[in-house]
Design an enzyme around this catalytic site. Sequence first.
Site, PDB file in Angstrom:
ATOM      1  N   GLU A  27       0.995  -5.319  11.156  1.00 46.61           N
ATOM      2  CA  GLU A  27       0.487  -3.949  11.069  1.00 46.61           C
ATOM      3  C   GLU A  27       1.302  -3.079  12.016  1.00 46.61           C
ATOM      4  OE1 GLU A  27      -1.675  -2.851   8.982  1.00 46.61           O
ATOM      5  OE2 GLU A  27      -2.834  -4.581   8.301  1.00 46.61           O
ATOM      6  N   HIS A  50       0.842  -1.197   0.000  1.00 46.49           N
ATOM      7  CA  HIS A  50       0.000   0.000   0.000  1.00 46.49           C
ATOM      8  C   HIS A  50       0.876   1.246   0.000  1.00 46.49           C
ATOM      9  CE1 HIS A  50      -3.469  -2.529   1.819  1.00 46.49           C
ATOM     10  NE2 HIS A  50      -3.573  -2.457   0.491  1.00 46.49           N
ATOM     11  N   GLU A  74       1.648   3.323   3.077  1.00 51.43           N
ATOM     12  CA  GLU A  74       2.319   2.579   4.139  1.00 51.43           C
ATOM     13  C   GLU A  74       3.812   2.435   3.821  1.00 51.43           C
ATOM     14  OE1 GLU A  74      -0.013  -0.992   4.495  1.00 51.43           O
ATOM     15  OE2 GLU A  74      -1.813   0.109   5.102  1.00 51.43           O
ATOM     16  N   HIS A  88       2.694  -4.003   6.791  1.00 52.27           N
ATOM     17  CA  HIS A  88       1.714  -2.948   6.560  1.00 52.27           C
ATOM     18  C   HIS A  88       1.776  -1.990   7.745  1.00 52.27           C
ATOM     19  CE1 HIS A  88      -0.493  -4.745   3.069  1.00 52.27           C
ATOM     20  NE2 HIS A  88       0.137  -5.824   3.512  1.00 52.27           N
TER      21      HIS A  88
END
Length: 424
Positions: A393, A181, A184, A332
Site C-alpha cells: 500500500e 483499482h 490507484e 495499491h
Amino acid sequence: MRTLREGSRGPAVQLLQLGLNRAGASLQTDGRFGPATRQTVAAFQSRMGLKPDAIVGALTHRALRPWYTGYLTHRVQRGESFWSIAQLYGTQLDAVIEANPALAPESIPLGANLTVPLPFPVVPTDIDYCAELVACCVEGLAARYPLLRAGAIGRSAMGKPLWSLHMGQGANRVLYNAAHHANEWITTPVLLRYAEELGEAAAKGGSLMGTKAAEILDYASVTLIPCVNPDGMDLVTGELSQGREYEEARRIAADYPRFPFPRGWKANLRGVDLNLQYPAGWEQARKNKFALGVISPAPGDFVGEAPLTAPESRALYDYTRAFDPALTLSLHTQGEVIYWKYLDVEVPGAQEIAALFADLSGYTAEDTPFASGFAGYKDWFIQDYRRPGFTLELGRGVNPLPISDFDAVYERVRGILILGALLT
C-alpha cells in the site's frame, strides 16, 4: 488516440503537450488545449509537412509518435554510421548500439532500419496517465531495451490490451502487478519506471542497490503487469469523459454516492472491483461487502456475480497459472503498509521477507484486516501456491494520489522492487 483540438482536455492533451515539448516546445503540461497549444501544434504540423489546422488527428499523432514513445526508426543511407546517426538525432551513440544488438556498428547494411532512442526517458513521471500513455511506454521501453519483451495477457472490459513487460531468463520467476483499482493509477508509472531503470542499468552494465543488473536478470525472470484496470484509469483521470461507457459508469455511481465520481472509482467499467474477484474466500468477501450495502455494480467493493467473471481479473489469474511465479507483488495505495498473509496460512519465509521489505521502505508489515482480507489477488496466490505474495500500500493521502507524489512514492518502494526478484 482520440482527435484533439482547441478546447480538448485530459491526459491525452497532457501527452500531446509532453510530445511537443520533447520535440522542442515549452508548453505547460496542464491537459488543456488552449491558444498556446494550438499555435504549437500548427507550427509542428507545418514543420512536418502537414496541414497546419491545429487539429491533432491520426496523421499528427503519427508524426508525434517518436516523441510519445521515445524512439524512431531510421533507414540507413550510404555513408552513415552509428555515430553520425546518433549525432543527427542528438542522442548517445551507446543508446543506438544498445537498441540494435543484431547490427554490427562497424558495418551497417545499407537500407537497414535502425532503432534510434531519443535523448529523454521513455516513462514520464509528471503527467497523469491514460491507457494510451501506458501503450506508448510499453512500446518505447521494448524498442529501446531489447532485453525487455512486450506482450499482452488479455483485454479489458472495453477491449484495451492488458500490457505486460518481461525481462530476464533466470529460474526465479516473479510477477508484479499494479492498478487493480482505478483510482490507484499512480502505481502504474511506478512499475514502468522500475522497468526503465532496470533496462537501462542492464544495457549499460550498471548496478542496482549494489547488484549488477545483468546478474539480477540471469537469476530471475520478471513479469510486470503495469495496469490491470486501464478502463477505470481512463475514467478516473478524465480521459474517458463522455460517450456511452461514461454515461453508464455515471449511472452506476449514482446508486452509490459515497464514492465521489469519477475520482473515487475503483472498479472496472462494469462496476466490478477487480481485487475482489479471486477464488479465495470470495463468499466471505461477498458477505462483507453486502453488509456495507454494496449489492450491485458499483464504483468499488462489488465482488461481481461470481469469481473471475471480470475479464481483467481472469486474465491475470490465467497468466499467473501459466507463469507459475515464486513470488508476487501487488501495488495499491494508501497507508504505507505491507500485507503478507492470508488467514492462517503460514508461507515459509514470507514474514521474514515482509520484515526486510519494511526495513527497506519504512513501511509497516501487518496482517490484512478481516473486512478487506478476502478474494484479493494476494489472498488467492498465497492460498493456492503457498508461496510469498505481498500487497504493498503505497503513499498516504486521498486517492487518487497526485502525480506530484510520484518521486516520494517511488523512492520508498524502489528497493522492494529491486530485491523482490532475488529473495526466493
